[in-house]
Motif scaffolding. Structure first.
Motif, short mmCIF file in Angstrom:
data_model
loop_
_atom_site.label_atom_id
_atom_site.label_comp_id
_atom_site.label_asym_id
_atom_site.label_seq_id
_atom_site.Cartn_x
_atom_site.Cartn_y
_atom_site.Cartn_z
N PHE A 190 5.44 -4.81 -12.71
CA PHE A 190 4.34 -3.88 -12.51
C PHE A 190 4.23 -3.51 -11.04
CE2 PHE A 190 3.43 -6.62 -16.07
CZ PHE A 190 2.87 -5.80 -17.04
N LEU A 191 3.66 -2.34 -10.81
CA LEU A 191 3.23 -1.99 -9.47
C LEU A 191 1.97 -2.78 -9.18
CD1 LEU A 191 3.99 0.01 -7.18
CD2 LEU A 191 2.27 1.56 -8.16
N ALA A 192 1.82 -3.23 -7.97
CA ALA A 192 0.63 -4.00 -7.60
C ALA A 192 0.14 -3.54 -6.23
CB ALA A 192 0.93 -5.49 -7.57
N THR A 193 -1.17 -3.57 -6.05
CA THR A 193 -1.76 -3.21 -4.76
C THR A 193 -2.62 -4.36 -4.26
OG1 THR A 193 -3.62 -2.15 -5.90
CG2 THR A 193 -1.78 -0.74 -5.22
N SER A 194 -2.65 -4.52 -2.95
CA SER A 194 -3.45 -5.57 -2.34
C SER A 194 -4.93 -5.21 -2.41
CB SER A 194 -3.02 -5.78 -0.89
OG SER A 194 -3.88 -6.69 -0.23
N ARG A 195 -5.76 -6.19 -2.73
CA ARG A 195 -7.21 -5.95 -2.74
C ARG A 195 -7.72 -5.62 -1.33
NH1 ARG A 195 -10.01 -7.67 -7.35
NH2 ARG A 195 -8.79 -8.95 -8.81
N ASN A 196 -7.02 -6.14 -0.34
CA ASN A 196 -7.38 -5.87 1.05
C ASN A 196 -6.21 -5.16 1.73
OD1 ASN A 196 -8.21 -5.81 3.69
ND2 ASN A 196 -8.14 -8.03 4.01
N PRO A 197 -6.28 -3.84 1.86
CA PRO A 197 -5.16 -3.09 2.46
C PRO A 197 -4.79 -3.55 3.86
CG PRO A 197 -6.76 -1.62 1.43
CD PRO A 197 -7.39 -2.97 1.47
N LYS A 198 -5.70 -4.22 4.55
CA LYS A 198 -5.43 -4.69 5.91
C LYS A 198 -5.04 -6.17 5.94
CE LYS A 198 -8.60 -1.34 8.00
NZ LYS A 198 -9.78 -1.16 8.89
N SER A 199 -4.68 -6.72 4.77
CA SER A 199 -4.33 -8.13 4.69
C SER A 199 -3.13 -8.45 5.56
CB SER A 199 -4.02 -8.49 3.24
OG SER A 199 -3.47 -9.80 3.15
N SER A 248 -3.80 -8.98 -16.47
CA SER A 248 -4.72 -9.62 -15.53
C SER A 248 -4.34 -9.32 -14.09
CB SER A 248 -4.72 -11.13 -15.75
OG SER A 248 -3.41 -11.64 -15.63
N ASP A 249 -5.36 -9.31 -13.22
CA ASP A 249 -5.14 -9.14 -11.79
C ASP A 249 -5.06 -10.51 -11.13
OD1 ASP A 249 -5.33 -6.35 -12.03
OD2 ASP A 249 -7.52 -6.45 -11.92
N GLY A 250 -4.58 -10.52 -9.90
CA GLY A 250 -4.52 -11.76 -9.15
C GLY A 250 -5.73 -11.91 -8.24
N VAL A 251 -5.76 -13.00 -7.52
CA VAL A 251 -6.87 -13.25 -6.62
C VAL A 251 -6.89 -12.21 -5.50
CG1 VAL A 251 -7.80 -14.87 -4.92
CG2 VAL A 251 -6.91 -15.72 -7.10
N SER A 252 -5.71 -11.86 -4.98
CA SER A 252 -5.63 -10.95 -3.83
C SER A 252 -4.95 -9.63 -4.15
CB SER A 252 -4.89 -11.63 -2.67
OG SER A 252 -5.51 -12.84 -2.31
N TRP A 253 -4.62 -9.37 -5.41
CA TRP A 253 -3.91 -8.15 -5.76
C TRP A 253 -4.37 -7.62 -7.12
CZ3 TRP A 253 -1.04 -8.90 -10.25
CH2 TRP A 253 -0.76 -10.23 -10.58
N LEU A 254 -4.15 -6.32 -7.30
CA LEU A 254 -4.52 -5.63 -8.53
C LEU A 254 -3.27 -5.14 -9.22
CD1 LEU A 254 -7.46 -3.49 -7.09
CD2 LEU A 254 -7.67 -5.57 -8.48
N ARG A 255 -3.17 -5.42 -10.52
CA ARG A 255 -2.01 -5.00 -11.29
C ARG A 255 -2.11 -3.51 -11.62
NH1 ARG A 255 1.32 -8.39 -14.09
NH2 ARG A 255 -0.28 -10.02 -14.07
N GLY A 256 -1.03 -2.78 -11.37
CA GLY A 256 -0.99 -1.35 -11.64
C GLY A 256 -0.12 -1.03 -12.84
#
Length: 357
Positions: free
Chosen positions: A24-33, A4-12
């Motif tokens: 896991f590697l994770a990326t922010s849904r908003n790169p400018k957060s 599962s992904d989070g509210v503000s991040w995506l599981r990689g």
């Protein structure tokens, strides 16, 4: 499954897996957060088995404010594909892997001494903060030191991670001897830990000495005689009041003196982290000095990490405990040793360390 992904991040992709969870590697849904960096490491465990991970999150919250302790960006509970609750902690992503990776790449030669000085200063800064916050790390070793790009991007700084075995310091004598178990990794345990089951601030200083020695030699602290010892042999050496890790003759006078301040069998005779910060081996290495010195090693380090990125993906979680190791805390490369009349071993309370792919 922890997909599962989070509210503000995506599981990689997964970076490491053990008996108590995964990273896991994770990326922010908003790169400018303003709250999350573009890339993170998310440490996850099923909620029913996440007590140790929640403890680590609490400790990291209490350690905020030090640039040489891995940053925590928060936690979140998500739901897996099958509806199970998953507890997640968002951590700083270390694109340089771990100090253990860097030492391994030296092919048993060790790191250049100017690089050792830089990383030692970083670790000391972090350890001072940990101790000032009244914690004992209990498992300081190269696998738990992360290499993160510095502000200039020209090199790496070292940050202490993996606080799953950390404990409050300055316990009363009444509580010091209640535990029948040891926390940590065999090669880096202090004599008073093995003999008396005491782990306080000086125990971390002993472990620091072992880490510095390993950086300088490329070998585990008790394997300097060209022989690989198992856990029982190492514990016997640590318990022997006449034994000390061997300091090679090829290191500088400052390095040798620094190690002698750490690797003293009597804990009250060891230098404190504050005293070590003023030692000639590391004194004067402020942030500006870091950037200047790291320029000398950045080209070699950067090309090495790029060339070995696949290697780092597999190895930067080497402290991650497998299912076979799940019943113990004391460990080393040769396996696990459970003492009978000697100290017993503790169940681990951490699932992994954040690092890079």
């Amino acid at each position: 499954m922890m997909d599962s992904d989070g509210v503000s991040w995506l599981r990689g992709p997964i970076l490491g897996k053990g008996a108590f969870g995964s990273v896991f590697l994770a990326t922010s849904r908003n790169p400018k957060s303003r709250f999350f960096p573009p890339t993170m490491a998310v440490k996850s465990a099923e909620f029913s088995a996440s007590a140790s991970l929640q403890k680590e999150k609490e400790i990291l919250n209490n350690l905020l404010g030090c640039p040489h302790v891995v940053q925590c960006f928060g936690d979140e509970t998500t739901f897996g594909r099958n509806g199970e609750m998953v507890y997640n902690v968002l951590l700083e992503y270390a694109s340089g892997g771990t100090l253990a990776d860097s030492i391994k790449k030296s092919n048993v030669v060790g790191l250049p001494e100017h690089e050792v000085r830089l990383y030692t200063r970083c670790i000391l800064e972090g350890l001072c903060h940990v101790h000032d916050c009244d914690y004992v790390h209990c498992d300081l070793k190269p696998d738990n030191v992360l290499l993160v790009p510095n502000k200039s991007g020209a090199g790496f700084v070292a940050k202490i991670g993996d606080f799953g075995l950390a404990k409050r310091g300055r316990q009363s004598k009444k509580h010091k001897f209640l535990s029948d178990y040891l926390r940590g990794t065999t090669m880096y345990l202090a004599p008073e830990t093995v003999i008396d089951h005491v782990q306080e601030l000086p125990s971390d200083v002993w472990s620091l000495g072992c880490v510095v020695l390993e950086m300088l030699t490329g070998q585990k602290p008790w394997n300097s005689l060209n022989q690989k010892l198992n856990s029982k042999q190492v514990l016997n050496l640590i318990s022997d009041d006449k034994s000390l890790p061997e300091i090679p003759s090829g290191v500088s006078r400052e390095a040798r003196d620094f190690l002698k301040g750490c690797l003293v069998r009597k804990p009250w005779m060891r230098l404190t982290t504050e005293m070590l910060l003023y030692h000639p081996f590391v004194e004067g290495l402020d942030d500006q000095a870091f950037e200047v010195a790291e320029d000398e090693i950045s080209e070699e380090s950067s090309s090495s990490y790029e060339a070995d990125s696949e290697f780092s993906s597999d190895c930067c979680y080497s402290s991650f405990r497998s299912e076979e190791e799940a019943d113990y805390t004391v460990e080393d490369d040769d396996g696990l040793f459970q003492a009978s009349s000697s100290p017993k071993m503790h169940r681990p309370s951490v699932i992994a360390i954040p690092a890079d792919a």
